[in-house]
Design a protein around this motif. Structure first.
Motif, PDB file in Angstrom:
ATOM      1  N   ILE A 128       0.857  -1.184   0.000  1.00  0.00           N
ATOM      2  CA  ILE A 128       0.000   0.000   0.000  1.00  0.00           C
ATOM      3  C   ILE A 128       0.892   1.232   0.000  1.00  0.00           C
ATOM      4  O   ILE A 128       1.878   1.291   0.748  1.00  0.00           O
ATOM      5  N   ILE A 129       0.562   2.207  -0.834  1.00  0.00           N
ATOM      6  CA  ILE A 129       1.201   3.523  -0.753  1.00  0.00           C
ATOM      7  C   ILE A 129       0.164   4.489  -0.199  1.00  0.00           C
ATOM      8  O   ILE A 129      -0.831   4.809  -0.865  1.00  0.00           O
ATOM      9  N   ALA A 130       0.365   4.917   1.039  1.00  0.00           N
ATOM     10  CA  ALA A 130      -0.573   5.787   1.741  1.00  0.00           C
ATOM     11  C   ALA A 130      -0.128   7.237   1.565  1.00  0.00           C
ATOM     12  O   ALA A 130       0.978   7.606   1.973  1.00  0.00           O
ATOM     13  N   VAL A 131      -0.990   8.071   0.970  1.00  0.00           N
ATOM     14  CA  VAL A 131      -0.643   9.452   0.643  1.00  0.00           C
ATOM     15  C   VAL A 131      -1.221  10.408   1.687  1.00  0.00           C
ATOM     16  O   VAL A 131      -2.438  10.452   1.888  1.00  0.00           O
ATOM     17  N   ASP A 132      -0.343  11.181   2.335  1.00  0.00           N
ATOM     18  CA  ASP A 132      -0.776  12.207   3.294  1.00  0.00           C
ATOM     19  C   ASP A 132      -1.186  13.449   2.511  1.00  0.00           C
ATOM     20  O   ASP A 132      -0.469  14.462   2.469  1.00  0.00           O
ATOM     21  N   PHE A 133      -2.343  13.382   1.888  1.00  0.00           N
ATOM     22  CA  PHE A 133      -2.755  14.417   0.944  1.00  0.00           C
ATOM     23  C   PHE A 133      -2.925  15.783   1.607  1.00  0.00           C
ATOM     24  O   PHE A 133      -3.595  15.917   2.638  1.00  0.00           O
ATOM     25  N   ALA A 134      -2.314  16.792   0.982  1.00  0.00           N
ATOM     26  CA  ALA A 134      -2.363  18.205   1.393  1.00  0.00           C
ATOM     27  C   ALA A 134      -1.627  18.465   2.704  1.00  0.00           C
ATOM     28  O   ALA A 134      -1.538  19.604   3.141  1.00  0.00           O
ATOM     29  N   HIS A 302      -2.254  18.414  11.041  1.00  0.00           N
ATOM     30  CA  HIS A 302      -2.203  18.679   9.603  1.00  0.00           C
ATOM     31  C   HIS A 302      -1.001  19.568   9.315  1.00  0.00           C
ATOM     32  O   HIS A 302      -0.801  20.596   9.964  1.00  0.00           O
ATOM     33  N   ALA A 303      -0.185  19.211   8.349  1.00  0.00           N
ATOM     34  CA  ALA A 303       1.011  19.999   8.026  1.00  0.00           C
ATOM     35  C   ALA A 303       0.714  21.140   7.049  1.00  0.00           C
ATOM     36  O   ALA A 303       1.570  21.983   6.808  1.00  0.00           O
ATOM     37  N   TYR A 304      -0.476  21.155   6.472  1.00  0.00           N
ATOM     38  CA  TYR A 304      -0.937  22.236   5.591  1.00  0.00           C
ATOM     39  C   TYR A 304       0.069  22.606   4.507  1.00  0.00           C
ATOM     40  O   TYR A 304       0.448  23.764   4.353  1.00  0.00           O
ATOM     41  N   HIS A 305       0.463  21.606   3.746  1.00  0.00           N
ATOM     42  CA  HIS A 305       1.150  21.920   2.487  1.00  0.00           C
ATOM     43  C   HIS A 305       0.185  22.649   1.562  1.00  0.00           C
ATOM     44  O   HIS A 305       0.579  23.583   0.852  1.00  0.00           O
ATOM     45  N   LEU A 306      -1.073  22.231   1.589  1.00  0.00           N
ATOM     46  CA  LEU A 306      -2.117  22.851   0.790  1.00  0.00           C
ATOM     47  C   LEU A 306      -3.289  23.259   1.677  1.00  0.00           C
ATOM     48  O   LEU A 306      -3.558  22.611   2.697  1.00  0.00           O
ATOM     49  N   GLU A 355     -13.660  11.508  -8.060  1.00  0.00           N
ATOM     50  CA  GLU A 355     -14.090  12.297  -9.209  1.00  0.00           C
ATOM     51  C   GLU A 355     -14.959  13.478  -8.786  1.00  0.00           C
ATOM     52  O   GLU A 355     -14.824  14.584  -9.326  1.00  0.00           O
ATOM     53  N   ASN A 356     -15.831  13.267  -7.800  1.00  0.00           N
ATOM     54  CA  ASN A 356     -16.658  14.367  -7.289  1.00  0.00           C
ATOM     55  C   ASN A 356     -15.800  15.406  -6.576  1.00  0.00           C
ATOM     56  O   ASN A 356     -16.044  16.618  -6.684  1.00  0.00           O
ATOM     57  N   TYR A 357     -14.798  14.941  -5.830  1.00  0.00           N
ATOM     58  CA  TYR A 357     -13.871  15.848  -5.170  1.00  0.00           C
ATOM     59  C   TYR A 357     -13.188  16.744  -6.204  1.00  0.00           C
ATOM     60  O   TYR A 357     -13.111  17.971  -6.036  1.00  0.00           O
ATOM     61  N   TYR A 358     -12.684  16.152  -7.266  1.00  0.00           N
ATOM     62  CA  TYR A 358     -11.939  16.892  -8.287  1.00  0.00           C
ATOM     63  C   TYR A 358     -12.773  18.023  -8.903  1.00  0.00           C
ATOM     64  O   TYR A 358     -12.257  19.109  -9.190  1.00  0.00           O
ATOM     65  N   LYS A 359     -14.050  17.782  -9.083  1.00  0.00           N
ATOM     66  CA  LYS A 359     -14.912  18.769  -9.732  1.00  0.00           C
ATOM     67  C   LYS A 359     -15.085  20.039  -8.897  1.00  0.00           C
ATOM     68  O   LYS A 359     -15.434  21.091  -9.438  1.00  0.00           O
ATOM     69  N   LYS A 360     -14.844  19.939  -7.595  1.00  0.00           N
ATOM     70  CA  LYS A 360     -15.098  21.079  -6.699  1.00  0.00           C
ATOM     71  C   LYS A 360     -13.851  21.612  -5.996  1.00  0.00           C
ATOM     72  O   LYS A 360     -13.923  22.631  -5.304  1.00  0.00           O
ATOM     73  N   ALA A 361     -12.716  20.954  -6.156  1.00  0.00           N
ATOM     74  CA  ALA A 361     -11.539  21.267  -5.344  1.00  0.00           C
ATOM     75  C   ALA A 361     -10.717  22.424  -5.898  1.00  0.00           C
ATOM     76  O   ALA A 361     -10.545  22.559  -7.118  1.00  0.00           O
ATOM     77  N   LEU A 362     -10.204  23.244  -4.995  1.00  0.00           N
ATOM     78  CA  LEU A 362      -9.320  24.345  -5.361  1.00  0.00           C
ATOM     79  C   LEU A 362      -8.332  24.589  -4.223  1.00  0.00           C
ATOM     80  O   LEU A 362      -8.730  24.734  -3.065  1.00  0.00           O
ATOM     81  N   SER A 363      -7.047  24.630  -4.555  1.00  0.00           N
ATOM     82  CA  SER A 363      -6.000  24.904  -3.567  1.00  0.00           C
ATOM     83  C   SER A 363      -5.675  26.394  -3.579  1.00  0.00           C
ATOM     84  O   SER A 363      -5.222  26.930  -4.596  1.00  0.00           O
TER      85      SER A 363
END
Length: 385
Positions: A128-134, A302-306, A355-363
């Motif tokens: 498993i590659i676990a991604v600490d997203f954002a 949260h490290a808040y890269h994004l 896919e639903n996340y992508y449609k609404k996400a903005l950094s």
């Protein structure tokens, strides 16, 4: 009008001095500055070992190699990440699979992950590659329960989260990169990351065996340690110059120039995390009574890269910000929708939450030198769309 990017590096006089000192030294490529950076970084994240490399992608590549991924075996990860997370598996002939995200966090959904493994055939998976997203850490303690059940290793893709942590079941802080619940963690030092070296990466682990493998793999598969030689002195002359290539490795060494910059940047890593937290709180407060929804509420670990918001008006907000010389970004286009991955058999509809996340996400812009007045201006523009 002042231009504001979504991310920005910061170079201090101390950073410049550290690089100049290295330029005046006897080493430019891998040398004592790399060893110093590795030692300090391991201490910072709480791991036993750290291995510096050329970038985060190289770190991912070496991680799957060191863990012995075999051609044809599967690794599962999140579709909401940069493509390097999954590409690393393909580099060594492995097969990639994805599990949908948890809409409330943007992180891989552990329940969806287990169901995907069951349906895909547990024996076909290796890791498993676990991604600490954002910068939001995956709870690796919970993930390890699933990993142990199916005899899988875990790589933590912590490129977004140096300085971050999650809280364990016994109320302790488990730092990103500590490898308390996983095999290897990897980091990136790209200019928009917490620690910037221009390009650069790091692997951390608590396994001496993996550490030794990584050291050899980053340097052409070569060892100079006499006690590890496979040839006999009866077969070949072994003077002080002797070395052996024992595996197919790579030239992924970090130069001392970059390591000296990394060590200097590491000195103010905690201060920069504090500032990222302040910015996140200002954004949260600014959007509190609006239609704008932060991806996650403020979390100390949260490290808040994004700083990611979600809105049905995402594209309109993006365009208005750009008109005002503010340059947000979208993280990320789901990997499985990239043409190359569609060619591997993935298609739209496979992972609806992603896919639903992508449609609404903005950094929105997030970096330590971002000023309060700029944050308020960004908030006002976003709310006014």
């Amino acid at each position: 009008m002042k231009k504001i990017s979504y991310g920005m590096h910061s170079i201090s006089p101390a950073d410049i001095e550290s690089v100049i000192n290295t330029l005046k030294s006897d080493f430019l490529t891998q040398g004592p500055a790399v060893a110093k950076f590795e030692e300090k970084f391991a201490k910072y994240v709480g791991s036993k070992y750290a291995v510096a490399v050329t970038n985060g992608t190289a770190a991912l590549h070496l991680a799957v190699l060191a863990l012995g991924l075999k051609p044809g075996k599967k690794v599962i990860t999140s579709p909401i990440s940069f493509v390097a997370s999954s590409n690393s598996v393909l580099y060594v002939g492995g097969e990639i699979d994805f599990a949908d995200i948890d809409s409330a966090s943007g992180l891989i959904d552990i329940n969806s992950l287990e169901e995907r493994i069951k349906s895909g055939g547990p024996d076909s998976y290796s890791g498993i590659i676990a991604v600490d997203f954002a910068g939001n850490p995956v709870n690796l303690e919970k993930l390890r329960i699933v990993a142990k059940k199916y005899n899988l290793w875990i790589i933590e893709d912590a490129c977004h989260s140096p300085g971050g942590f999650f809280t364990t079941s016994d109320s302790r802080r488990s730092l990103c990169g500590s490898c308390e619940f996983n095999d290897i963690s990897i980091f990136s030092f790209h200019p928009v990351k917490h620690i910037a070296t221009g390009e650069g990466g790091m692997l951390t682990t608590n396994s001496e065996e993996l550490y030794e493998k990584l050291l050899v793999l980053r340097t052409h598969g070569i060892t100079r340690e006499k006690g590890k030689f496979l040839n006999s002195s009866e077969d070949i002359e072994m003077g002080p110059w002797y070395y052996e290539m024992q595996s197919l490795g790579y030239n992924y060494r970090m130069p001392d120039i970059l390591a000296s910059l990394g060590t200097s940047q590491l000195e103010r890593a905690d201060k920069n995390i504090e500032r990222r937290h302040e910015i996140a709180k200002l954004y949260d407060e600014g959007f509190k009574n609006s239609e704008i929804v932060p991806l996650v509420k403020f979390n100390e670990g949260h490290a808040y890269h994004l700083y990611v918001i979600q809105s049905e008006k995402r594209t309109k907000i993006y365009n208005v910000l750009v008109e005002n010389e503010i340059f947000p970004q979208i993280h990320y286009i789901p990997i499985h929708l990239q043409p190359y991955y569609k060619g591997l058999g993935f298609s739209e509809g496979d992972f609806p939450n992603a896919e639903n996340y992508y449609k609404k996400a903005l950094s929105l812009p997030m970096f330590p030198t971002l000023e309060d007045q700029d944050i308020q201006r960004i908030i006002e523009i976003v709310i006014g769309v």
